[in-house]
Design an enzyme around this catalytic site. Sequence first.
Site, PDB file in Angstrom:
ATOM      1  N   SER A 125      33.261  42.600  32.547  1.00  0.00           N
ATOM      2  CA  SER A 125      33.935  42.495  33.705  1.00  0.00           C
ATOM      3  C   SER A 125      35.387  41.734  33.161  1.00  0.00           C
ATOM      4  O   SER A 125      35.463  40.613  32.482  1.00  0.00           O
ATOM      5  CB  SER A 125      33.388  41.553  34.639  1.00  0.00           C
ATOM      6  N   TYR A 150      27.834  34.410  37.446  1.00  0.00           N
ATOM      7  CA  TYR A 150      27.711  35.756  37.289  1.00  0.00           C
ATOM      8  C   TYR A 150      28.719  36.093  35.964  1.00  0.00           C
ATOM      9  O   TYR A 150      28.437  36.612  35.140  1.00  0.00           O
ATOM     10  CB  TYR A 150      28.362  36.509  38.485  1.00  0.00           C
ATOM     11  N   LYS A 154      28.463  37.253  31.873  1.00  0.00           N
ATOM     12  CA  LYS A 154      29.066  38.358  31.080  1.00  0.00           C
ATOM     13  C   LYS A 154      29.632  37.922  29.915  1.00  0.00           C
ATOM     14  O   LYS A 154      29.518  38.516  28.923  1.00  0.00           O
ATOM     15  CB  LYS A 154      30.202  39.039  32.099  1.00  0.00           C
TER      16      LYS A 154
HETATM   17  C1  WQD Z   1      38.827  41.744  45.945  1.00  0.00           C
HETATM   18  C2  WQD Z   1      40.176  41.078  46.895  1.00  0.00           C
HETATM   19  C3  WQD Z   1      39.358  39.262  48.026  1.00  0.00           C
HETATM   20  C4  WQD Z   1      36.387  41.052  50.867  1.00  0.00           C
HETATM   21  C5  WQD Z   1      34.457  41.035  41.860  1.00  0.00           C
HETATM   22  C6  WQD Z   1      34.043  40.488  40.606  1.00  0.00           C
HETATM   23  C7  WQD Z   1      34.211  41.369  39.632  1.00  0.00           C
HETATM   24  C8  WQD Z   1      33.646  42.790  40.066  1.00  0.00           C
HETATM   25  C9  WQD Z   1      34.273  43.189  41.320  1.00  0.00           C
HETATM   26  C10 WQD Z   1      31.410  43.512  39.791  1.00  0.00           C
HETATM   27  C11 WQD Z   1      39.960  39.683  46.561  1.00  0.00           C
HETATM   28  C12 WQD Z   1      39.809  40.237  48.851  1.00  0.00           C
HETATM   29  C13 WQD Z   1      37.433  40.847  49.751  1.00  0.00           C
HETATM   30  C14 WQD Z   1      36.755  40.972  52.152  1.00  0.00           C
HETATM   31  C15 WQD Z   1      38.932  40.235  51.298  1.00  0.00           C
HETATM   32  N1  WQD Z   1      31.990  42.525  40.362  1.00  0.00           N
HETATM   33  N2  WQD Z   1      38.614  40.480  50.061  1.00  0.00           N
HETATM   34  N3  WQD Z   1      38.175  40.624  52.410  1.00  0.00           N
HETATM   35  O1  WQD Z   1      36.407  39.270  43.645  1.00  0.00           O
HETATM   36  O2  WQD Z   1      38.103  40.684  42.822  1.00  0.00           O
HETATM   37  O3  WQD Z   1      35.972  40.746  41.891  1.00  0.00           O
HETATM   38  O4  WQD Z   1      34.030  42.124  42.366  1.00  0.00           O
HETATM   39  O5  WQD Z   1      31.641  44.490  38.738  1.00  0.00           O
HETATM   40  O6  WQD Z   1      33.631  41.382  38.407  1.00  0.00           O
HETATM   41  O7  WQD Z   1      34.598  39.358  40.167  1.00  0.00           O
HETATM   42  O8  WQD Z   1      36.536  41.881  44.204  1.00  0.00           O
HETATM   43  O9  WQD Z   1      36.471  43.440  46.158  1.00  0.00           O
HETATM   44  O10 WQD Z   1      35.154  41.008  46.109  1.00  0.00           O
HETATM   45  O11 WQD Z   1      37.708  41.115  46.399  1.00  0.00           O
HETATM   46  O12 WQD Z   1      40.226  39.777  51.635  1.00  0.00           O
HETATM   47  O13 WQD Z   1      36.155  41.141  53.052  1.00  0.00           O
HETATM   48  O14 WQD Z   1      39.626  41.554  48.278  1.00  0.00           O
HETATM   49  O15 WQD Z   1      39.647  38.021  48.307  1.00  0.00           O
HETATM   50  O16 WQD Z   1      41.480  38.999  46.701  1.00  0.00           O
HETATM   51  P1  WQD Z   1      36.941  40.510  43.089  1.00  0.00           P
HETATM   52  P2  WQD Z   1      36.264  41.651  45.886  1.00  0.00           P
END
Ligand code: WQD
Length: 351
Positions: A125, A150, A154
């Site tokens: 990741s 997590y 990785k």
């Molecule tokens: C993306 C953006 C949130 C939800 C993580 C892991 C990565 C992979 C993908 C597994 C951020 C914003 C989110 C919401 C929001 N995991 N958001 N409202 O955190 O970039 O990555 O998930 O494979 O390894 O680190 O993904 O989709 O959680 O967030 O504003 O209800 O969307 O703040 O900026 P992230 P995400």
Amino acid sequence: MKVLITGGTGFIGSHTVISLVKEGLNPVIVDNFDNSSPYILEALEKITGTKPSFYNVDCNDAQALDQVFMQEGNIQGVIHFAAHKAVGESVANPLKYYRNNLGSLINLLDPMLRHKVSSLVFSSSCTVYGQPATLPVTETAAVVPAASPYGNTKQVCEEIIKDTVASNVLNPEQSAMNAVLLRYFNPIGAHPSGQIGELPLGVPGNLVPFITQTAAGIRPQLTVFGNDYNTPDGTCIRDYIHVLDLADAHVKALRFAANVADKKGLCEAFNIGTGKGHSVMELVKTFEQVSGLSLNYLLGERRSGDIEQIYASVDKAQQQLGWVAQRDIEEGLRDAWNWQKNLESLALDKA
Ligand code: WQD
């Protein structure tokens, strides 16, 4: 080529099974349905027209996993997806993550060495980079202390693989193993048939399933976590990659690991993203365009642990794997929404 796919009924694993069958490869699925459903196996049979071998095995059960290698005989490659992946849960329950994510990898590498399996593709990741100092982030960027257990699993798994490949190549009795570490950015979307996609377990942590569940009326409102970042519209930027493109990258990575005899003992990391960054608000607005709906959202506080922006340099994957993403966020959001609408009709117990 017979390929063992751990976590093969999961979100990315199931789409990768489709790509493998399309390429004439022979997937063998190992999964304990911890984060998926037997429904996915039926859907895969419908989509691919074949019924891949399936073993209901938990990768923490070393003996059962070894039995799969024994029973299947000539497994030549492995793609390892099976792992817990919820960032927030890993903070609340780190031992669950270290035990499962590290233990299952070790239980897999052991029979791979004994059965002389030559190729491993590992699901890593972009979280290993933290907030990169420069963007787009390249594979040579510093791997920084992870922001969550997590993310740390990785990083540690990448080290375990690197050390195992290096020691293996020194052992004359062993045939060398090559490993490819795929550092995913943000997977989105679903199979255009609407038959498989991300099975939401409880409240989604990720942005796109939260968007589609809000649009479907399952969640009352989306909260945008912070709009005071140093980005054009103040919201975080990520590199959202369609799961079909991500699946195809695994096939290319497997061929790369299997077909390069002179790279015995290879362990290479590749960024798997589109190379483009998009903000949270861009996804919200794009979703509204592709769905024709207006999304109920609130500009809320930042989420702790979030980095401000990250998107991939994808030159290495293009030059060495011959892979480049074909799809954009419009297609990813359209397919995700199509899957969400189908989920209601499928009435899956996990939904
Ligand atoms: C993306 C953006 C949130 C939800 C993580 C892991 C990565 C992979 C993908 C597994 C951020 C914003 C989110 C919401 C929001 N995991 N958001 N409202 O955190 O970039 O990555 O998930 O494979 O390894 O680190 O993904 O989709 O959680 O967030 O504003 O209800 O969307 O703040 O900026 P992230 P995400």
